[in-house]
Design a protein around this motif. Structure first.
Motif, PDB file in Angstrom:
ATOM      1  N   GLY A   1       0.877  -1.449  -0.087  1.00  0.00           N
ATOM      2  CA  GLY A   1      -0.001  -0.216  -0.137  1.00  0.00           C
ATOM      3  C   GLY A   1       1.183   1.268   0.222  1.00  0.00           C
ATOM      4  O   GLY A   1       0.453   2.373  -0.625  1.00  0.00           O
ATOM      5  N   LEU A   2       1.388   0.835   0.334  1.00  0.00           N
ATOM      6  CA  LEU A   2       3.061   2.364   0.765  1.00  0.00           C
ATOM      7  C   LEU A   2       3.118   2.508  -0.540  1.00  0.00           C
ATOM      8  O   LEU A   2       3.818   3.647  -1.239  1.00  0.00           O
ATOM      9  N   ALA A   3       3.882   1.554  -1.456  1.00  0.00           N
ATOM     10  CA  ALA A   3       4.419   1.777  -2.721  1.00  0.00           C
ATOM     11  C   ALA A   3       3.426   2.138  -3.565  1.00  0.00           C
ATOM     12  O   ALA A   3       3.778   3.354  -4.099  1.00  0.00           O
ATOM     13  N   VAL A   4       2.162   2.095  -3.793  1.00  0.00           N
ATOM     14  CA  VAL A   4       0.877   2.648  -4.329  1.00  0.00           C
ATOM     15  C   VAL A   4       0.859   4.156  -4.080  1.00  0.00           C
ATOM     16  O   VAL A   4       0.928   4.976  -4.939  1.00  0.00           O
ATOM     17  N   LEU A   5       0.635   4.642  -3.045  1.00  0.00           N
ATOM     18  CA  LEU A   5       1.068   5.819  -2.342  1.00  0.00           C
ATOM     19  C   LEU A   5       2.556   6.732  -2.942  1.00  0.00           C
ATOM     20  O   LEU A   5       2.692   8.278  -3.500  1.00  0.00           O
TER      21      LEU A   5
ATOM     22  N   VAL B   1      10.221   5.289   8.715  1.00  0.00           N
ATOM     23  CA  VAL B   1      11.193   4.296   7.651  1.00  0.00           C
ATOM     24  C   VAL B   1       9.822   4.850   6.669  1.00  0.00           C
ATOM     25  O   VAL B   1      10.433   5.468   6.014  1.00  0.00           O
ATOM     26  N   ALA B   2       8.783   4.469   6.701  1.00  0.00           N
ATOM     27  CA  ALA B   2       7.234   4.589   5.749  1.00  0.00           C
ATOM     28  C   ALA B   2       7.388   6.367   5.523  1.00  0.00           C
ATOM     29  O   ALA B   2       7.118   6.594   4.139  1.00  0.00           O
TER      30      ALA B   2
ATOM     31  N   PRO C   1      -8.766   1.020  -2.694  1.00  0.00           N
ATOM     32  CA  PRO C   1      -9.432  -0.356  -1.630  1.00  0.00           C
ATOM     33  C   PRO C   1      -9.128  -1.105  -1.165  1.00  0.00           C
ATOM     34  O   PRO C   1     -10.070  -2.165  -0.220  1.00  0.00           O
ATOM     35  N   LEU C   2      -7.884  -2.086  -1.735  1.00  0.00           N
ATOM     36  CA  LEU C   2      -8.238  -2.775  -1.444  1.00  0.00           C
ATOM     37  C   LEU C   2      -6.900  -3.367  -0.457  1.00  0.00           C
ATOM     38  O   LEU C   2      -6.352  -4.135   0.185  1.00  0.00           O
ATOM     39  N   LEU C   3      -5.792  -1.658  -0.364  1.00  0.00           N
ATOM     40  CA  LEU C   3      -5.390  -2.072   0.606  1.00  0.00           C
ATOM     41  C   LEU C   3      -4.772  -1.260   1.531  1.00  0.00           C
ATOM     42  O   LEU C   3      -4.212  -1.285   2.108  1.00  0.00           O
ATOM     43  N   LEU C   4      -5.243  -0.238   1.572  1.00  0.00           N
ATOM     44  CA  LEU C   4      -5.140   0.826   2.517  1.00  0.00           C
ATOM     45  C   LEU C   4      -6.369   1.018   3.503  1.00  0.00           C
ATOM     46  O   LEU C   4      -7.664   0.684   2.749  1.00  0.00           O
TER      47      LEU C   4
END
Length: 531
Positions: free
Chosen positions: A19-23, A143-144, A191-194
């Motif tokens: 999810g972080l990668a998408v952001l 880190v995030a 909607p799937l990851l966050l």
């Protein structure tokens, strides 16, 4: 669905990191999208027939809207749902990008850019708040946040490179389409990851407060930006004074409301107030240095925009290393000491920039600028983590908005105040050294800016043109040296105050009880609990 905020030792899993990668991808492409506009402006202006005033609005309206709506959008996300607001913002950003890309008039493009700014104001606060939900563990959260900031920074750095390629092969509207794929990906995977999080006990948004916040922030930002361009003009001063008066009215209203747009109690935390101060002063001192170094490479050294971007890559590498190292070192070392050490690097880099001249070559300039930005990594990453981590969970969106607003104000203030210092040095020095045979019109242009001097020199025959350009370049270099000196002195003061006020904060691997006593004890916790 809401995020469980209990237990700081809770470890994020693969879902959270994806999810972080998408952001981060969305942040990176949006940053590229915004920074390529500078290169595209001449092309779109010629195609759309934009006047000089319309060009300024095309550039500036986005910044005004983002700065004006950050706090409102941060609070709105806390109330209606951070993921929901992020997805609404992503959809709006994508649609606005399409409208901007296919604009047929300056007015249409300005309107699209304004809507992009409102949408952009939803992205950073919602993203930071969601990171606080996804990464409850303080070490992982640090880190995030660093990874997210690196994404935005890399996007800004490679924007000119990508923009050059796009403009060479496609039409100017293509630069606005860069962020669209990322927004589509965010809408599909979000909607799937966050996780979703909202404060179900929060009251309604006070629309009068929203209006007052805009009426306070927008005139101040406008006035500051105009000061950086035209100096002390009546309209700029009136705009700033008006904004400050409305700010007082806004703050008084917040104190009177049971459910304010901006919870002023958060500022009672020494940690939050100091971190926000750092995010104001560091962009203020370093933002103008970025502009001056870029102008030096292009106007004094005569590099093309592409070669300038390449010479900036060492600084980007230094920033990435600093951003990624800071939260890792903060696990064992107190943040205050890391911030102090980092700012010592920055002061050293600024000192090197004071030694730059036409005979020094690129080595001192690139090294000094890289050190300056390397040293800013700890305060920018750790202060953001402090702000997000020290507020109650239901205030994380507001905290993200406050953090980004502080940085926006700092950057604009630096361009106005320190930019004026550099301009004053340039004008004072060149006024006494313009060749006596220079035509009055060329002399007037040269006294204004280095850009004007460069254009004037190109129209003069040698050796007069060469002599005028040499004088102007020397004056600009002196101005940059002076700004670097002033910035170094001010940064020493920032370092002293930051270290002294934050030295009580323990490393991120400290026990939760110690964290509560040292960071959050002064932050008032509301009794509202998210569902």
């Amino acid at each position: 669905m809401t995020n469980d905020m209990t237990g700081s030792n809770q470890q994020a899993g693969i879902r959270e990191w994806i999810g972080l990668a998408v952001l981060v991808l969305a942040s990176l492409l949006v940053a590229i999208d915004l920074f390529v506009l500078v290169l595209a402006l001449p092309y779109l202006s010629a195609d759309l027939g934009a006047s000089s005033v319309e060009q300024l609005w095309i550039m500036d309206i986005y910044v005004f809207m983002v700065a004006g709506f950050l706090i409102t959008m941060g609070t709105l996300g806390d109330r209606i749902g951070r993921r929901k607001l992020l997805l609404i913002g992503a959809a709006t950003f994508g649609i606005s990008s399409l409208v901007a890309a296919f604009s047929t008039s300056p007015e249409m493009l300005i309107g699209a850019r304004a809507l992009l700014g409102v949408a952009g104001a939803t992205l950073a606060p919602s993203t930071l708040a969601l990171i606080s939900n996804m990464f409850v563990n303080p070490s992982q959260r640090g880190v995030a946040i660093s990874i997210w900031m690196v994404g935005a920074m890399v996007g800004a750095a490679i924007g000119p490179l990508v923009g050059g390629v796009m403009l060479e092969n496609f039409w100017w509207g293509s630069v606005f389409l860069l962020g669209v794929p990322a927004m589509v990906l965010l809408l599909l995977l979000g909607p799937l990851l966050l996780p979703e999080y909202r404060d179900t006990n929060a009251g309604r948004i006070d629309l009068a407060s929203v209006f007052l916040s805009l009426a306070a922030i927008l005139p101040i930002i406008y006035g500051i930006k105009e000061l950086s361009k035209d100096g002390w003009q009546t309209l700029s001063i009136v705009a700033i004074i008006f904004g400050l008066i409305v700010s007082v009215i806004f703050l008084r209203r917040q104190r009177a409301l049971n459910d304010p747009l901006l919870d002023l109690r958060l500022f009672s935390s020494r940690s939050i107030s100091t971190a926000l101060g750092g995010q104001l002063f560091v962009p203020m001192l370093m933002g103008v240095i970025m502009l001056l170094v870029t102008q030096y490479l292009q106007l004094v050294e005569g590099l093309t925009p592409l070669r300038t971007a390449i010479w900036m890559l060492p600084t980007v590498a230094a920033q990435i290393i600093s951003f990624m190292m800071s939260p890792l070192l903060a696990r064992r070392i107190r943040p205050a000491y890391l911030i102090g050490a980092g700012l010592a690097f920055s002061v050293t880099g600024l000192f090197l920039l004071t030694q730059v001249n036409e005979a020094s070559g690129f080595a001192i300039l690139v090294t000094g600028y890289a050190l300056t930005n390397f040293g800013g990594g700890p305060i920018m990453t750790l202060s953001t983590n402090m702000i997000i981590g020290a507020v109650p969970p239901e205030k994380a969106g507001l905290a993200g908005g406050m953090s980004q607003t502080s940085a926006e104000f700092g950057f604009a203030l630096g361009l106005a105040v320190l930019g004026s210092v550099g301009t004053a040095v340039y004008r004072n020095q060149i006024a006494d050294n313009i060749p006596v045979d220079t035509p009055p019109k060329a002399a007037e242009a040269a006294r204004d800016t280095l850009v004007g001097a460069t254009e004037a020199a190109q129209k003069l025959s040698d050796p007069l043109g060469t002599e005028l350009l040499a004088v102007a370049r020397e004056a600009f270099t002196s101005g940059m040296n002076t700004v670097a000196t002033v910035s170094a002195i001010m940064l020493i003061g920032v370092a002293i105050f930051t270290v002294s006020l934050l030295r009580h904060i323990p490393p991120s691997e400290a026990t939760q009880s110690e964290q509560d006593d040292s960071i959050s004890a002064t932050v008032p916790r509301t009794e509202h609990q998210p569902s």
